[in-house]
Design an enzyme around this catalytic site. Sequence first.
Site, PDB file in Angstrom:
ATOM      1  N   THR A 123       0.985  -1.020   0.358  1.00 11.23           N
ATOM      2  CA  THR A 123       0.405   0.033   0.139  1.00 11.23           C
ATOM      3  C   THR A 123       0.929   1.271  -0.209  1.00 11.23           C
ATOM      4  OG1 THR A 123      -1.617   1.360   1.592  1.00 11.23           O
ATOM      5  CG2 THR A 123      -0.206  -0.577   2.698  1.00 11.23           C
ATOM      6  N   ASP A 124       0.064   2.261  -0.491  1.00 13.40           N
ATOM      7  CA  ASP A 124       1.222   3.543  -0.298  1.00 13.40           C
ATOM      8  C   ASP A 124       1.275   3.960   0.855  1.00 13.40           C
ATOM      9  OD1 ASP A 124      -2.015   4.121   0.229  1.00 13.40           O
ATOM     10  OD2 ASP A 124      -1.418   6.400  -1.027  1.00 13.40           O
ATOM     11  N   GLU A 125       0.059   3.508   2.042  1.00 14.19           N
ATOM     12  CA  GLU A 125       0.476   4.044   3.442  1.00 14.19           C
ATOM     13  C   GLU A 125       1.896   3.941   4.075  1.00 14.19           C
ATOM     14  OE1 GLU A 125      -2.279   3.679   6.048  1.00 14.19           O
ATOM     15  OE2 GLU A 125      -3.973   3.829   4.303  1.00 14.19           O
ATOM     16  N   TYR A 147      -1.640  -0.523  11.421  1.00 16.92           N
ATOM     17  CA  TYR A 147      -1.850  -1.524   9.797  1.00 16.92           C
ATOM     18  C   TYR A 147      -0.510  -0.766   8.584  1.00 16.92           C
ATOM     19  CZ  TYR A 147      -3.436  -1.540   4.973  1.00 16.92           C
ATOM     20  OH  TYR A 147      -3.311  -1.660   3.715  1.00 16.92           O
ATOM     21  N   LYS A 151       1.909  -3.724   7.381  1.00 12.30           N
ATOM     22  CA  LYS A 151       1.765  -3.874   5.551  1.00 12.30           C
ATOM     23  C   LYS A 151       3.676  -3.512   5.558  1.00 12.30           C
ATOM     24  CE  LYS A 151      -0.751  -4.078   2.691  1.00 12.30           C
ATOM     25  NZ  LYS A 151      -0.871  -5.293   2.561  1.00 12.30           N
ATOM     26  N   ASN A 176      -5.596   4.731  -2.433  1.00  8.63           N
ATOM     27  CA  ASN A 176      -6.680   4.757  -2.177  1.00  8.63           C
ATOM     28  C   ASN A 176      -7.555   3.747  -2.924  1.00  8.63           C
ATOM     29  OD1 ASN A 176      -5.380   6.371   0.138  1.00  8.63           O
ATOM     30  ND2 ASN A 176      -7.926   5.795   1.388  1.00  8.63           N
TER      31      ASN A 176
HETATM   32  P1  NAD Z   1     -10.310  -6.305   2.638  1.00 10.50           P
HETATM   33  O1  NAD Z   1     -10.530  -5.922   3.883  1.00 10.50           O
HETATM   34  O2  NAD Z   1     -11.722  -5.891   2.060  1.00 10.50           O
HETATM   35  O3  NAD Z   1     -10.253  -7.856   2.763  1.00 10.50           O
HETATM   36  C1  NAD Z   1      -9.618  -8.378   3.631  1.00 10.50           C
HETATM   37  C2  NAD Z   1      -9.780  -9.473   2.434  1.00 10.50           C
HETATM   38  O4  NAD Z   1      -8.620 -10.894   3.702  1.00 10.50           O
HETATM   39  C3  NAD Z   1     -11.306 -10.466   3.782  1.00 10.50           C
HETATM   40  O5  NAD Z   1     -11.359 -11.284   2.917  1.00 10.50           O
HETATM   41  C4  NAD Z   1     -11.037 -10.938   4.848  1.00 10.50           C
HETATM   42  O6  NAD Z   1     -11.607 -12.286   4.667  1.00 10.50           O
HETATM   43  C5  NAD Z   1      -9.063 -11.921   4.377  1.00 10.50           C
HETATM   44  N1  NAD Z   1      -8.387 -12.454   5.511  1.00 10.50           N
HETATM   45  C6  NAD Z   1      -7.721 -11.701   6.380  1.00 10.50           C
HETATM   46  N2  NAD Z   1      -6.918 -12.283   7.165  1.00 10.50           N
HETATM   47  C7  NAD Z   1      -6.442 -13.064   6.571  1.00 10.50           C
HETATM   48  C8  NAD Z   1      -5.647 -14.545   6.600  1.00 10.50           C
HETATM   49  N3  NAD Z   1      -5.476 -14.432   7.601  1.00 10.50           N
HETATM   50  N4  NAD Z   1      -6.363 -15.671   6.118  1.00 10.50           N
HETATM   51  C9  NAD Z   1      -7.003 -15.379   5.063  1.00 10.50           C
HETATM   52  N5  NAD Z   1      -7.888 -14.731   4.652  1.00 10.50           N
HETATM   53  C10 NAD Z   1      -7.485 -13.481   5.467  1.00 10.50           C
HETATM   54  O7  NAD Z   1      -9.854  -5.703   2.688  1.00 10.50           O
HETATM   55  P2  NAD Z   1      -9.057  -4.773   0.908  1.00 10.50           P
HETATM   56  O8  NAD Z   1      -9.687  -3.413   1.419  1.00 10.50           O
HETATM   57  O9  NAD Z   1      -9.832  -5.737  -0.616  1.00 10.50           O
HETATM   58  O10 NAD Z   1      -7.217  -4.757   0.981  1.00 10.50           O
HETATM   59  C11 NAD Z   1      -7.156  -6.161   0.263  1.00 10.50           C
HETATM   60  C12 NAD Z   1      -5.357  -5.201   0.057  1.00 10.50           C
HETATM   61  O11 NAD Z   1      -5.195  -5.055  -0.475  1.00 10.50           O
HETATM   62  C13 NAD Z   1      -4.900  -5.810   1.574  1.00 10.50           C
HETATM   63  O12 NAD Z   1      -3.533  -6.217   1.336  1.00 10.50           O
HETATM   64  C14 NAD Z   1      -4.456  -3.843   1.919  1.00 10.50           C
HETATM   65  O13 NAD Z   1      -3.352  -3.844   2.584  1.00 10.50           O
HETATM   66  C15 NAD Z   1      -4.510  -3.246   0.035  1.00 10.50           C
HETATM   67  N6  NAD Z   1      -4.145  -2.173  -0.374  1.00 10.50           N
HETATM   68  C16 NAD Z   1      -5.620  -2.724  -0.106  1.00 10.50           C
HETATM   69  C17 NAD Z   1      -6.220  -0.852  -0.224  1.00 10.50           C
HETATM   70  C18 NAD Z   1      -7.627  -0.308  -0.279  1.00 10.50           C
HETATM   71  O14 NAD Z   1      -8.053   1.224  -0.385  1.00 10.50           O
HETATM   72  N7  NAD Z   1      -8.580  -0.586   0.020  1.00 10.50           N
HETATM   73  C19 NAD Z   1      -5.750   0.292  -0.985  1.00 10.50           C
HETATM   74  C20 NAD Z   1      -4.088  -0.176  -1.467  1.00 10.50           C
HETATM   75  C21 NAD Z   1      -3.489  -1.846  -0.975  1.00 10.50           C
HETATM   76  O1  DAU Z   2      -4.056   4.212   1.056  1.00  9.12           O
HETATM   77  C1  DAU Z   2      -4.416   3.174   0.787  1.00  9.12           C
HETATM   78  C2  DAU Z   2      -5.013   2.941   1.969  1.00  9.12           C
HETATM   79  O2  DAU Z   2      -6.614   2.950   2.361  1.00  9.12           O
HETATM   80  C3  DAU Z   2      -5.186   0.934   2.312  1.00  9.12           C
HETATM   81  O3  DAU Z   2      -3.856   0.305   2.906  1.00  9.12           O
HETATM   82  C4  DAU Z   2      -6.136   1.443   3.639  1.00  9.12           C
HETATM   83  O4  DAU Z   2      -6.251  -0.748   3.764  1.00  9.12           O
HETATM   84  C5  DAU Z   2      -7.400   1.654   2.987  1.00  9.12           C
HETATM   85  O5  DAU Z   2      -8.238   1.492   4.553  1.00  9.12           O
HETATM   86  C6  DAU Z   2      -7.195   3.169   3.384  1.00  9.12           C
HETATM   87  O6  DAU Z   2      -6.927   3.602   4.500  1.00  9.12           O
HETATM   88  P1  DAU Z   2      -7.247   5.285   4.677  1.00  9.12           P
HETATM   89  O7  DAU Z   2      -7.166   5.197   6.517  1.00  9.12           O
HETATM   90  O8  DAU Z   2      -6.656   6.295   3.615  1.00  9.12           O
HETATM   91  O9  DAU Z   2      -8.727   4.900   4.408  1.00  9.12           O
HETATM   92  P2  DAU Z   2     -10.489   5.329   5.471  1.00  9.12           P
HETATM   93  O10 DAU Z   2     -11.149   5.130   4.094  1.00  9.12           O
HETATM   94  O11 DAU Z   2     -10.083   4.518   6.563  1.00  9.12           O
HETATM   95  O12 DAU Z   2      -9.781   6.707   4.959  1.00  9.12           O
HETATM   96  C7  DAU Z   2      -9.593   7.265   4.311  1.00  9.12           C
HETATM   97  C8  DAU Z   2     -10.005   8.968   4.598  1.00  9.12           C
HETATM   98  O13 DAU Z   2     -10.948   9.696   5.293  1.00  9.12           O
HETATM   99  C9  DAU Z   2      -8.902   9.203   5.867  1.00  9.12           C
HETATM  100  O14 DAU Z   2      -8.594  10.346   5.477  1.00  9.12           O
HETATM  101  C10 DAU Z   2      -9.632   9.133   7.135  1.00  9.12           C
HETATM  102  C11 DAU Z   2     -10.853   9.975   7.266  1.00  9.12           C
HETATM  103  N1  DAU Z   2     -11.946   9.230   7.758  1.00  9.12           N
HETATM  104  C12 DAU Z   2     -12.406   7.932   7.073  1.00  9.12           C
HETATM  105  C13 DAU Z   2     -13.088   7.677   7.917  1.00  9.12           C
HETATM  106  C14 DAU Z   2     -13.583   6.116   7.967  1.00  9.12           C
HETATM  107  C15 DAU Z   2     -12.615  10.151   8.188  1.00  9.12           C
HETATM  108  O15 DAU Z   2     -12.919  11.565   8.441  1.00  9.12           O
HETATM  109  N2  DAU Z   2     -14.395   9.345   8.762  1.00  9.12           N
HETATM  110  C16 DAU Z   2     -13.892   7.484   8.581  1.00  9.12           C
HETATM  111  O16 DAU Z   2     -15.395   7.611   9.705  1.00  9.12           O
END
Ligand code: NAD
Ligand code: DAU
Length: 332
Positions: A123-125, A147, A151, A176
């Site tokens: 992730t970019d984080e 988190y 990662k 994101n």
């Molecule tokens: P999500 O939380 O929607 O899904 C995660 C999935 O992983 C779920 O289906 C969960 O059941 C499964 N899981 C969790 N622990 C597990 C384990 N121990 N064994 C097997 N399965 C397990 O997440 P997402 O938003 O789809 O993110 C997927 C991947 O992409 C993650 O690695 C996350 O860090 C990365 N990522 C997410 C974002 C974003 O914006 N959502 C951005 C960049 C990278």
């Molecule tokens: O950047 C990639 C990441 O984006 C992924 O690696 C993570 O898995 C994913 O959860 C996401 O992280 P963020 O913390 O950026 O996403 P989130 O949706 O939790 O929050 C986005 C922005 O919105 C952040 O600045 C916090 C703000 N926020 C979030 C929530 C849930 C609020 O202001 N209120 C809220 O209730």
Amino acid sequence: MKLLVTGGAGFIGSNFIRHILNKYKTYKIINLDKLTYAGNLDNLLDVASNRRYKFVKGDICDAKLVDKLVPQVDAIINFAAETHVDRSIMESGSFIKTDVFGTHTLLEAAKKHKTARYIQISTDEVYGSIQKGSFTEKSTLSPNSPYSSSKAGGDLLARSYFVTHKVPVLITRASNNFGPFQYPEKVIPLFVTNALEDKQLPLYGDGKNVRDWLYVTDHCKGVDLVLHKGKDGEIYNIGGGNEITNLELTSLILEYTGKGKELIKRVADRPGHDRRYSLNCAKIKRELGYAPSTNFKQLLKSTVDWYAANLWWWKKLKDRDFGSYYKKQYKI
Ligand code: NAD
Ligand code: DAU
């Protein structure tokens, strides 16, 4: 090709499975997912009976199970993770287990069975926050939440398996994501579904934190390019090129749901809240021909419409979790 997709019942993993099965008509997929609160087989109803798709319920930390599955595939794409920053602030043990130890378990199996490709979805984080300019793949990692630190642990471990053990590891770092099937704890589905229910939108701090929004299908296309054209040992940033503040995002969501600004509730800031994420994606564009969509507002509007049309998908998740997690987190 036969792929092991881990975490395929989550948001991005399920979109990726659909993308691959539709695009590559001979590919087979094993989806290994533990089905945590975020894993949801409703995300994959349309592919469940596809003969090229198989679901295995299990944990990526389970070395015995992983050791049975890995020899059956040509590539591993590791999406499995604990993914929500706010949850990692409340409890981080599960993040370390899955995001670090789980990754280690998969890497060990890839080493043992000489898997042809291992993609670590990072992730970019992991770069932390940046006030001006953008992170390149060479930027220093400086994660700020449990988190992003977990990662970063998985990301660095994956890199080390390439350097030390010659496991053909490739790492992606995406911004994101948004789109259909995102668990309604992340800001876009949370705010959209709250607005649809006339509930308040808990905006953290001054609302000026910036995120770069990437449509989930664009992310899937980027991972597809890395899987097929990427170079072993390389890292690829995958961004959307859509940086906006949370307040601007919230205003768009209110406009598209037809609701007013009175729904915005200013709440205390997230501890350690990263101010801005920004990726330089020149490498994946230049080397692999990646090109994200350029119609952010249209995609956001269609995402809002998807949640409005698919109450059956998110309502039961919120009913299940609102009493415990949401109440604790948002006090609303
Ligand atoms: P999500 O939380 O929607 O899904 C995660 C999935 O992983 C779920 O289906 C969960 O059941 C499964 N899981 C969790 N622990 C597990 C384990 N121990 N064994 C097997 N399965 C397990 O997440 P997402 O938003 O789809 O993110 C997927 C991947 O992409 C993650 O690695 C996350 O860090 C990365 N990522 C997410 C974002 C974003 O914006 N959502 C951005 C960049 C990278
Ligand atoms: O950047 C990639 C990441 O984006 C992924 O690696 C993570 O898995 C994913 O959860 C996401 O992280 P963020 O913390 O950026 O996403 P989130 O949706 O939790 O929050 C986005 C922005 O919105 C952040 O600045 C916090 C703000 N926020 C979030 C929530 C849930 C609020 O202001 N209120 C809220 O209730």
